[in-house]
Design a protein around this motif. Structure first.
Motif, mmCIF file in Angstrom:
data_model
loop_
_atom_site.group_PDB
_atom_site.id
_atom_site.type_symbol
_atom_site.label_atom_id
_atom_site.label_comp_id
_atom_site.label_asym_id
_atom_site.label_seq_id
_atom_site.Cartn_x
_atom_site.Cartn_y
_atom_site.Cartn_z
ATOM 1 N N GLU A 90 112.542 55.375 79.763
ATOM 2 C CA GLU A 90 111.199 55.965 79.698
ATOM 3 C C GLU A 90 110.460 55.591 78.417
ATOM 4 O OE1 GLU A 90 111.105 60.217 80.549
ATOM 5 O OE2 GLU A 90 113.074 60.039 81.517
ATOM 6 N N MET A 91 111.178 55.100 77.410
ATOM 7 C CA MET A 91 110.603 54.867 76.085
ATOM 8 C C MET A 91 109.897 53.513 76.055
ATOM 9 S SD MET A 91 113.688 56.412 73.741
ATOM 10 C CE MET A 91 114.232 58.107 73.962
ATOM 11 N N THR A 92 108.682 53.477 76.581
ATOM 12 C CA THR A 92 107.978 52.227 76.830
ATOM 13 C C THR A 92 107.586 51.472 75.565
ATOM 14 O OG1 THR A 92 105.936 53.541 77.023
ATOM 15 C CG2 THR A 92 107.096 52.966 79.065
ATOM 16 N N ASN A 93 107.508 52.147 74.421
ATOM 17 C CA ASN A 93 107.160 51.437 73.180
ATOM 18 C C ASN A 93 108.389 51.044 72.366
ATOM 19 O OD1 ASN A 93 107.810 54.050 72.455
ATOM 20 N ND2 ASN A 93 106.234 54.205 70.865
ATOM 21 N N VAL A 94 109.563 51.179 72.958
ATOM 22 C CA VAL A 94 110.806 50.736 72.327
ATOM 23 C C VAL A 94 111.257 49.456 73.038
ATOM 24 C CG1 VAL A 94 113.214 51.314 71.855
ATOM 25 C CG2 VAL A 94 111.452 53.099 71.734
ATOM 26 N N GLY A 95 111.604 48.438 72.271
ATOM 27 C CA GLY A 95 111.995 47.156 72.841
ATOM 28 C C GLY A 95 113.165 47.259 73.802
ATOM 29 N N LYS A 96 113.193 46.345 74.786
ATOM 30 C CA LYS A 96 114.235 46.384 75.814
ATOM 31 C C LYS A 96 115.635 46.243 75.220
ATOM 32 C CE LYS A 96 111.538 44.698 79.767
ATOM 33 N NZ LYS A 96 111.423 43.623 80.796
ATOM 34 N N SER A 97 115.777 45.395 74.218
ATOM 35 C CA SER A 97 117.114 45.184 73.650
ATOM 36 C C SER A 97 117.627 46.442 72.967
ATOM 37 C CB SER A 97 117.103 44.017 72.668
ATOM 38 O OG SER A 97 116.218 44.272 71.584
ATOM 39 N N LEU A 98 116.740 47.138 72.250
ATOM 40 C CA LEU A 98 117.165 48.382 71.595
ATOM 41 C C LEU A 98 117.457 49.459 72.633
ATOM 42 C CD1 LEU A 98 117.772 50.122 69.180
ATOM 43 C CD2 LEU A 98 115.308 50.532 68.884
ATOM 44 N N ARG A 99 116.634 49.522 73.673
ATOM 45 C CA ARG A 99 116.897 50.497 74.737
ATOM 46 C C ARG A 99 118.269 50.239 75.369
ATOM 47 N NH1 ARG A 99 112.073 50.236 78.777
ATOM 48 N NH2 ARG A 99 111.230 48.558 77.504
ATOM 49 N N ALA A 100 118.592 48.980 75.540
ATOM 50 C CA ALA A 100 119.892 48.651 76.119
ATOM 51 C C ALA A 100 121.019 49.070 75.185
ATOM 52 C CB ALA A 100 119.968 47.147 76.398
ATOM 53 N N SER A 101 120.832 48.829 73.888
ATOM 54 C CA SER A 101 121.864 49.220 72.919
ATOM 55 C C SER A 101 122.024 50.739 72.874
ATOM 56 C CB SER A 101 121.486 48.695 71.529
ATOM 57 O OG SER A 101 121.470 47.279 71.511
ATOM 58 N N LEU A 102 120.914 51.442 72.934
ATOM 59 C CA LEU A 102 120.966 52.912 72.942
ATOM 60 C C LEU A 102 121.693 53.410 74.186
ATOM 61 C CD1 LEU A 102 117.329 53.672 71.714
ATOM 62 C CD2 LEU A 102 119.422 54.295 70.497
ATOM 63 N N SER A 103 121.386 52.832 75.319
ATOM 64 C CA SER A 103 122.009 53.256 76.581
ATOM 65 C C SER A 103 123.512 53.000 76.595
ATOM 66 C CB SER A 103 121.357 52.531 77.768
ATOM 67 O OG SER A 103 120.000 52.886 77.882
ATOM 68 N N GLU A 104 123.931 51.926 75.935
ATOM 69 C CA GLU A 104 125.359 51.609 75.885
ATOM 70 C C GLU A 104 126.131 52.590 75.008
ATOM 71 O OE1 GLU A 104 125.747 47.606 74.557
ATOM 72 O OE2 GLU A 104 124.794 46.737 76.337
ATOM 73 N N ALA A 105 125.453 53.101 73.969
ATOM 74 C CA ALA A 105 126.156 53.936 72.984
ATOM 75 C C ALA A 105 125.932 55.434 73.160
ATOM 76 C CB ALA A 105 125.726 53.526 71.573
#
Length: 403
Positions: free
Chosen positions: A57-72
């Motif tokens: 949902e965090m549209t102003n956060v880059g895709k790579s960081l969102r992926a890293s957040l989701s993994e951790a």
């Protein structure tokens, strides 16, 4: 049915964390120090202002960081095991915290939402159980399990806003209180649930910092009240660091009676308690202390008690909340007669103190003052039995029993 958004086994939820804790979580997944502050601000907005339940949902956060957040990490909330709704609109949630280890099945606490015409008040817990054993209080019959973390305290507010649809663009559930002035449904917080807040003051102060942050949950500190039974050594710290409103569970005007009703009085007597009240940081006519006084028939409700209460509080900017005793199974006390409560209130009022009588809310679901206890199996069993027999629970229904 149970509620737990986006939960990943073994992953830590970011919901409830302070700014410093969020920064640490970002640094742990490789976000650079110079970038972390900006990323914390983004996460803060999405978690605490928007109520995001997933990193996508965090549209102003880059895709790579969102992926890293989701993994951790996750944005999961504690599990809502059950919801009960009183005939007066009060809602009580049994909330199960995530397990902290193989021997911990997840601590359960209760949290109550009270809708009124001019506010929506959330009563939060600060401990699982309680150590104080106040003789008139149902919570006091449950042993202390542990303190809640600041994140677990904040998560109660997040859960409430989830359940009420109290986020931008969210839809409130049928029957929920909706303010007509566009304000948030939860406008006030009272630390009057399970536990003694000042025995967990560090986490309580940190939770208040998160709740009152103007870029997130945005609750005014003047709309947050911390209630204590009289942990005198921590009262000054509460005023200095949290700057909230203070409520005192007084309930008696003589030490010998208060020793029985509120046993912490044996350690910090009435004189010590009131001296600490007079020294409370920020005390003024605009920031009065609320003294809570439960009305017990034939115990503490005489005219002489009322006059002594007035004498004791002389010189303290104060309001006195008279609380009709809320019965619970096994209690030895009865509520004072209404005429006696009115007479008591009149004596206090004529002495110059506001003395409202608190309207009992949620009594039918054991959600009123002094009734909270996380052992709700009997209520759930009763609901199952009534459902099996086709009997309706007058004024009460259970949602999401966790089965």
């Amino acid at each position: 049915m149970s509620v737990s958004a986006g939960k990943v086994p073994g992953h830590v939820s970011l919901v409830g964390l302070t700014r410093d804790e969020l920064k640490d979580k970002l640094l742990a997944i490789g976000v650079a120090e110079r970038e972390a502050r900006m990323r914390v601000a983004q996460l803060w907005h999405w978690i605490y202002f928007r109520g995001a339940q997933g990193f996508d949902e965090m549209t102003n956060v880059g895709k790579s960081l969102r992926a890293s957040l989701s993994e951790a990490y996750t944005l999961s909330r504690p599990e809502v095991v059950s919801e009960q709704v009183s005939k007066d609109g009060t809602r009580k949630w049994l909330i199960r915290m995530p397990s902290t280890g193989p021997l911990d099945k997840g601590a359960e606490i209760e949290c109550v939402y009270i809708p009124e015409t001019d506010r929506g008040t959330l009563c939060v817990s600060s401990q699982v159980g309680c150590t104080l054993t106040c003789s008139f209080c149902h919570t006091g019959t449950q042993r202390l399990v542990r303190n809640l973390t600041s994140a677990e305290i904040v998560a109660q507010l997040v859960v409430a806003r989830d359940r009420l649809g109290d986020w931008p663009d969210a839809t409130p559930p049928e029957g929920a209180f909706v303010p007509n002035d566009g304000s948030r449904f939860v406008s006030n917080i009272v630390f009057m649930g399970m536990g003694e807040p000042l025995y967990n003051i560090g986490d309580v102060v940190n939770a208040i910092d998160v709740m009152s942050d103007g870029e997130g949950l945005t609750l005014s500190r003047r709309r947050i009240t911390v209630s204590t039974s009289g942990v005198v050594p921590q009262m000054e710290r509460l005023g200095a660091e949290a700057n909230t409103m203070l409520a005192i569970s007084l309930h008696a005007v003589r030490d010998e009676l208060r020793d029985e009703l509120v046993p912490i009085n044996r350690k910090y007597d009435i004189k010590q308690l009131l001296d600490a009240c007079r020294a409370y940081p920020g005390l003024s006519n605009a920031r009065r202390i609320t003294f809570e006084y439960v009305m017990l028939k034939g115990v503490n409700d005489s005219d002489a008690d009322a006059r002594e209460l007035v004498r004791l509080l002389k010189g303290i900017p104060a309001k006195i909340n008279l609380i009709p005793f809320n019965p619970w199974p096994g209690s030895k006390y009865e509520c004072s007669d209404w005429e006696r409560i009115e007479r008591f209130s009149e004596i206090v009022y004529r002495a110059g103190y506001a003395s409202p009588v608190r309207t009992p809310r949620g009594r039918d679901i054991l959600a009123a003052c002094g009734q909270l206890k996380s052992e709700t199996e009997k209520l759930r069993a009763r609901a199952r039995m009534m459902a099996e027999q086709g009997i309706g629970a007058e004024g009460v229904y259970a949602v999401g029993t966790g089965e």
